[in-house]
Design a protein around this motif. Structure first.
Motif, mmCIF file in Angstrom:
data_model
loop_
_atom_site.group_PDB
_atom_site.id
_atom_site.type_symbol
_atom_site.label_atom_id
_atom_site.label_comp_id
_atom_site.label_asym_id
_atom_site.label_seq_id
_atom_site.Cartn_x
_atom_site.Cartn_y
_atom_site.Cartn_z
ATOM 1 N N ASP A 180 0.829 -1.212 0.000
ATOM 2 C CA ASP A 180 0.000 0.000 0.000
ATOM 3 C C ASP A 180 0.859 1.256 0.000
ATOM 4 O O ASP A 180 0.571 2.230 -0.703
ATOM 5 N N ALA A 181 1.906 1.228 0.818
ATOM 6 C CA ALA A 181 2.794 2.395 0.903
ATOM 7 C C ALA A 181 3.507 2.616 -0.432
ATOM 8 O O ALA A 181 3.757 3.755 -0.830
ATOM 9 N N GLU A 182 3.827 1.535 -1.142
ATOM 10 C CA GLU A 182 4.490 1.689 -2.445
ATOM 11 C C GLU A 182 3.527 2.221 -3.498
ATOM 12 O O GLU A 182 3.918 2.979 -4.382
ATOM 13 N N ALA A 183 2.253 1.859 -3.371
ATOM 14 C CA ALA A 183 1.251 2.415 -4.287
ATOM 15 C C ALA A 183 1.121 3.923 -4.048
ATOM 16 O O ALA A 183 0.998 4.708 -4.992
ATOM 17 N N LEU A 184 1.172 4.307 -2.776
ATOM 18 C CA LEU A 184 1.120 5.744 -2.441
ATOM 19 C C LEU A 184 2.337 6.469 -3.006
ATOM 20 O O LEU A 184 2.225 7.583 -3.522
ATOM 21 N N LEU A 185 3.487 5.833 -2.892
ATOM 22 C CA LEU A 185 4.722 6.433 -3.407
ATOM 23 C C LEU A 185 4.616 6.632 -4.919
ATOM 24 O O LEU A 185 4.977 7.686 -5.447
ATOM 25 N N LYS A 186 4.089 5.630 -5.599
ATOM 26 C CA LYS A 186 3.933 5.720 -7.060
ATOM 27 C C LYS A 186 3.016 6.895 -7.431
ATOM 28 O O LYS A 186 3.342 7.701 -8.307
ATOM 29 N N ASP A 187 1.882 6.996 -6.724
ATOM 30 C CA ASP A 187 0.945 8.100 -6.999
ATOM 31 C C ASP A 187 1.594 9.445 -6.707
ATOM 32 O O ASP A 187 1.420 10.414 -7.451
ATOM 33 N N SER A 188 2.325 9.495 -5.589
ATOM 34 C CA SER A 188 2.947 10.749 -5.168
ATOM 35 C C SER A 188 3.988 11.213 -6.197
ATOM 36 O O SER A 188 4.047 12.394 -6.557
ATOM 37 N N LEU A 189 4.805 10.275 -6.683
ATOM 38 C CA LEU A 189 5.836 10.638 -7.669
ATOM 39 C C LEU A 189 5.208 11.037 -9.000
ATOM 40 O O LEU A 189 5.670 11.963 -9.666
ATOM 41 N N ARG A 190 4.137 10.347 -9.360
ATOM 42 C CA ARG A 190 3.436 10.671 -10.611
ATOM 43 C C ARG A 190 2.881 12.106 -10.544
ATOM 44 O O ARG A 190 3.061 12.906 -11.454
ATOM 45 N N GLU A 191 2.256 12.413 -9.402
ATOM 46 C CA GLU A 191 1.688 13.753 -9.212
ATOM 47 C C GLU A 191 2.790 14.812 -9.219
ATOM 48 O O GLU A 191 2.655 15.882 -9.820
ATOM 49 N N HIS A 192 3.889 14.499 -8.546
ATOM 50 C CA HIS A 192 5.024 15.425 -8.472
ATOM 51 C C HIS A 192 5.573 15.722 -9.871
ATOM 52 O O HIS A 192 5.827 16.880 -10.223
ATOM 53 N N ASN A 193 5.726 14.667 -10.678
ATOM 54 C CA ASN A 193 6.273 14.853 -12.021
ATOM 55 C C ASN A 193 5.306 15.604 -12.935
ATOM 56 O O ASN A 193 5.736 16.421 -13.764
ATOM 57 N N LEU A 194 4.009 15.347 -12.783
ATOM 58 C CA LEU A 194 3.029 16.088 -13.592
ATOM 59 C C LEU A 194 3.023 17.562 -13.191
ATOM 60 O O LEU A 194 2.884 18.450 -14.034
ATOM 61 N N ASP A 195 3.195 17.796 -11.893
ATOM 62 C CA ASP A 195 3.281 19.181 -11.399
ATOM 63 C C ASP A 195 4.498 19.890 -12.004
ATOM 64 O O ASP A 195 4.410 21.028 -12.464
ATOM 65 N N LEU A 196 5.630 19.184 -12.017
ATOM 66 C CA LEU A 196 6.845 19.762 -12.612
ATOM 67 C C LEU A 196 6.657 20.006 -14.116
ATOM 68 O O LEU A 196 7.094 21.036 -14.637
ATOM 69 N N ALA A 197 5.979 19.058 -14.785
ATOM 70 C CA ALA A 197 5.754 19.221 -16.232
ATOM 71 C C ALA A 197 4.882 20.453 -16.497
ATOM 72 O O ALA A 197 5.135 21.211 -17.441
ATOM 73 N N GLY A 198 3.884 20.662 -15.648
ATOM 74 C CA GLY A 198 3.032 21.844 -15.782
ATOM 75 C C GLY A 198 3.835 23.111 -15.562
ATOM 76 O O GLY A 198 3.666 24.108 -16.284
ATOM 77 N N TRP A 199 4.732 23.062 -14.588
ATOM 78 C CA TRP A 199 5.586 24.222 -14.297
ATOM 79 C C TRP A 199 6.504 24.528 -15.481
ATOM 80 O O TRP A 199 6.680 25.687 -15.857
ATOM 81 N N VAL A 200 7.060 23.489 -16.081
ATOM 82 C CA VAL A 200 7.928 23.675 -17.252
ATOM 83 C C VAL A 200 7.157 24.366 -18.366
ATOM 84 O O VAL A 200 7.634 25.337 -18.963
ATOM 85 N N ARG A 201 5.955 23.864 -18.618
ATOM 86 C CA ARG A 201 5.146 24.421 -19.705
ATOM 87 C C ARG A 201 4.813 25.892 -19.436
ATOM 88 O O ARG A 201 4.952 26.750 -20.291
ATOM 89 N N LEU A 202 4.441 26.160 -18.202
ATOM 90 C CA LEU A 202 3.988 27.506 -17.846
ATOM 91 C C LEU A 202 5.137 28.514 -17.778
ATOM 92 O O LEU A 202 5.017 29.642 -18.252
ATOM 93 N N HIS A 203 6.255 28.100 -17.173
ATOM 94 C CA HIS A 203 7.316 29.068 -16.896
ATOM 95 C C HIS A 203 8.473 29.047 -17.889
ATOM 96 O O HIS A 203 9.156 30.050 -18.050
ATOM 97 N N LEU A 204 8.714 27.879 -18.491
ATOM 98 C CA LEU A 204 9.866 27.810 -19.391
ATOM 99 C C LEU A 204 9.457 27.783 -20.855
ATOM 100 O O LEU A 204 9.959 28.554 -21.659
ATOM 101 N N ALA A 205 8.527 26.890 -21.191
ATOM 102 C CA ALA A 205 8.155 26.781 -22.605
ATOM 103 C C ALA A 205 7.359 27.991 -23.078
ATOM 104 O O ALA A 205 7.594 28.527 -24.156
ATOM 105 N N GLU A 206 6.402 28.431 -22.246
ATOM 106 C CA GLU A 206 5.536 29.532 -22.684
ATOM 107 C C GLU A 206 5.768 30.817 -21.892
ATOM 108 O O GLU A 206 5.232 31.853 -22.212
#
Lengths: 102, 154
Positions: free
Chosen positions: B36-62
């Protein structure tokens, strides 16, 4: 030289001391960062400074442990705090795990 | 950076995140109780990376982090932006390495045997180059810490 007093044992004291001792000796979890051939040394140092708030010297010491010994124990904590550190370190793409303390 | 470098930089960032659906391990020991804790870790990292991708798009790409100067393009990073960009670049580097099968080393021979690996190797190398430049800039911009109070023992 003063005399040594005989220890006085009150009923119940022994159990309490044992409980405290167990708490102190609870090994908890160790957070381990493992070596890999891809993360740069300077990056690992940066991450340690950022995640643990360490000074550069301490961060470099642990980074070198990872590099030279293959792993470094960077924290010893209860489950939740250790889990938190693993989340943070893996968020930076370091190879970090938590292992039951010895 | 020059115009070509800027183009490489933008193209490189567009690949982030590379390993969104990886299955991270919480422990190296086999422990089904951690599922269960590893499933949480997977979700947490996925969310973190999507957040970073959004930041890249907003602040660097555009966004306006990259501005034209007389000699090329200047990247300006404020607050924790440098740390975020480091995570993105290192995420690309480690993600590409992971997709290459986590090799101990990559040489010309292994690449000529598997030409399909070249694009991932290019991402890994380019991300590493930009990462080193950023780390160097960060190290040089960090103000020195306080002087030791005394080198003598009391």
């Amino acid at each position: 030289m003063p005399d040594t007093a005989e220890p006085v044992v009150h009923p119940g004291t022994t159990t309490e001391e044992k409980t405290d001792e167990l708490k102190t000796l609870d090994p908890g979890y160790v957070v381990v960062v493992w070596n890999d051939p891809v993360n740069f040394m300077d990056y690992v140092t940066h991450v340690f400074m950022k995640v643990f708030g360490w000074a550069k010297e301490r961060a470099e010491k642990h980074m070198l442990e990872v590099h030279q010994q293959g792993r470094s124990v960077v924290a010893r904590e209860g489950f939740e705090k250790a889990e938190h550190y693993v989340h943070r370190l893996q968020g930076y793409h370091l190879q970090a795990t938590m292992e039951k303390g010895l | 950076m020059g115009t070509k470098e800027k183009a490489f930089f933008g193209r490189l960032l567009s690949f982030f995140p590379l390993d969104l659906d990886s299955s991270p391990r919480l422990s190296r020991a086999e422990n089904p109780a951690l599922a269960d804790a590893e499933a949480l870790l997977k979700d947490s990292l996925r969310e973190h990376n999507l957040d970073l991708a959004g930041w890249v798009r907003l602040h660097l790409a555009e966004g306006e982090a990259l501005r034209s100067t007389r000699s090329g393009w200047r990247l300006t990073l404020e607050g924790d932006s440098a740390d975020r960009l480091l995570q993105v670049l290192n995420g690309l580097r480690v993600g590409a390495w992971s997709m290459l099968g986590c090799p101990e080393k990559i040489d010309d021979e292994s690449l000529s045997e598997r030409p399909g690996d070249v694009p991932l190797f290019a991402i890994m190398t380019l991300a590493g180059q930009f990462e080193m430049v950023l780390l160097h800039a960060l190290n040089n911009s960090t103000s020195p810490g306080p002087e030791p109070e005394s080198s003598e023992q009391a």
